[in-house]
Design an enzyme around this catalytic site. Structure first.
Site, mmCIF file in Angstrom:
data_model
loop_
_atom_site.group_PDB
_atom_site.id
_atom_site.type_symbol
_atom_site.label_atom_id
_atom_site.label_comp_id
_atom_site.label_asym_id
_atom_site.label_seq_id
_atom_site.Cartn_x
_atom_site.Cartn_y
_atom_site.Cartn_z
ATOM 1 N N ASP A 58 0.831 -1.209 0.000
ATOM 2 C CA ASP A 58 0.000 0.000 0.000
ATOM 3 C C ASP A 58 0.863 1.257 0.000
ATOM 4 O O ASP A 58 0.668 2.167 -0.818
ATOM 5 C CB ASP A 58 -0.904 0.021 1.240
ATOM 6 N N THR A 154 -7.033 -4.857 0.237
ATOM 7 C CA THR A 154 -5.780 -5.306 0.833
ATOM 8 C C THR A 154 -5.916 -6.697 1.443
ATOM 9 O O THR A 154 -4.995 -7.515 1.368
ATOM 10 C CB THR A 154 -5.310 -4.307 1.916
#
Length: 382
Positions: A58, A154
């Site tokens: 990320d 995620t």
């Protein structure tokens, strides 16, 4: 899908079309992916305040996108993105920051393969942190704002399931460009490995290695495009490698495939199931991590995506912006549950959202679902 060649790139298309594929290639092939999905390494995965995971991936993707956009459009470029540097800046996160910086520099070395800039020398820790912090815009009704979800889904990424890299451009409150990269979503539907079981998610193909695709569209063009994720030493041949994608022509609810989010924390699956039953959707829902749901609608792999958030949850623009452009230009319909277009002009949240989000391959299915929502709403427990 058509063999028509994609049109010549516009100014903003150049970085957008290269940025997402370079991140996809990084995530699909780099050790960061292997570290994350094998044993949930705590050095690579952290929890945010809302208990959702954040990974080296990320932060790395956000830093890379920020740095490259600043090379094209200057350091005052407006970027709205999900991650901040709070956890990454703590003394106890020195090892985590080191992993992020290494990943960023390794990826930027490959950027010229995608027609993008690379730095003359490796970025320092402070430069990577500054690139991440630069993504602090709140958007709004005026000006140009890039909207980034560095790793959408995620949890899917950590588990080796579906996830996406999503980048969109908003100009004066209106969506202009959407690019959606799906490293585990194969180019061909028949390579998908799933069955219609509500307890199963749409998983990556395990029979084919030629997986991964990138979709993109420009508002008003009436066309959406897809090209394969590049592998090995290949160079991005955009737009020549792109093929046009179109939504499904199915408008019979009994034949339609219905997508919904995997996560239960902020989604009312019970209400979605009730609406699906009322409108005549007979197939079991396909639960999908991330904006891959939008990708499935855009290229005709599914016909319906519904999300009804639980009370108190507010939808963020980065979770939808890129997917909305692509679906609409591929011929689909995206509105809130009251039939109104989504409003991306009011900051980081989709303010004024009426009950939920409905994405359909066409107007016939869409109108039936909106009608079913109105009929079912009074008895819901949202």
């Amino acid at each position: 899908m058509s063999a028509t060649l994609a049109p010549p790139p516009h100014r903003e298309h150049v970085p957008a079309a290269g940025l997402v594929p370079v991140q996809d290639t990084l995530l699909a092939t780099n050790n960061i992916n292997n570290n994350n999905n094998t044993n949930g390494n705590s050095d690579q995965v952290k929890s945010k305040d809302d208990d959702s995971p954040v990974t080296v991936a990320d932060w790395s993707v956000q830093a890379i996108v920020s740095w490259i956009l600043s090379q094209f459009f200057g350091k005052n470029v407006s970027i709205v993105a999900e991650e901040d540097v709070q956890a990454l800046s703590k003394p106890e996160s020195a090892g985590l920051l080191k992993s992020v910086v290494k990943t960023v520099n390794d990826c930027l070395m490959e950027a010229p393969k995608f027609g993008l800039y690379s730095p003359n020398k490796a970025l320092e820790d402070s430069e990577v942190l500054e690139a991440i912090k630069r993504c602090n815009s709140t958007g709004g009704p005026k000006g140009k704002h890039w909207v980034l979800d560095p790793v959408d889904g995620t949890l899917g990424f950590v588990r080796g399931d579906q996830y996406a890299v999503a980048l969109a451009l908003i100009e004066d409150g209106k969506l202009v460009i959407g690019v959606l990269g799906c490293p585990n979503y194969p180019m061909k539907k028949e390579w998908l490995n799933y069955d219609h079981n509500p307890s199963e998610t749409l998983s990556r193909s395990r029979k084919k290695r030629e997986e991964g695709c990138v979709m993109y569209a420009r508002r008003g063009s009436g066309k959406a495009w897809m090209h394969p994720l590049i592998h090995g030493n290949e160079n991005l041949q955009w737009p020549d490698s792109a093929q046009r994608i179109l939504v499904s022509s199915i408008d019979d609810p009994s034949l339609a495939t219905f997508c919904e989010p995997v996560e239960k924390a902020n989604t009312n699956h019970t209400f979605s199931t009730g609406v699906a039953h009322d409108v005549g959707l007979r197939n079991q829902p396909l639960r999908v991590h991330s904006m891959v749901k939008y990708a499935a609608i855009a290229r005709g792999d599914a016909e319906v995506f519904m999300k009804f958030s639980r009370s108190g949850y507010k939808e963020k623009i980065w979770d939808h912006a890129a997917g909305v452009v692509i679906v609409e230009e591929a011929g689909g319909v995206v509105t809130d549950a009251g039939g109104r277009p989504l409003d991306f002009s009011r900051g980081v949240y989709l303010e004024g959202l009426d009950r939920g989000i409905i994405v359909c391959s066409g107007a016939t299915l869409h109108d039936k679902i909106v009608g079913a929502v109105y009929a079912s709403w009074d008895s819901s427990n949202l």
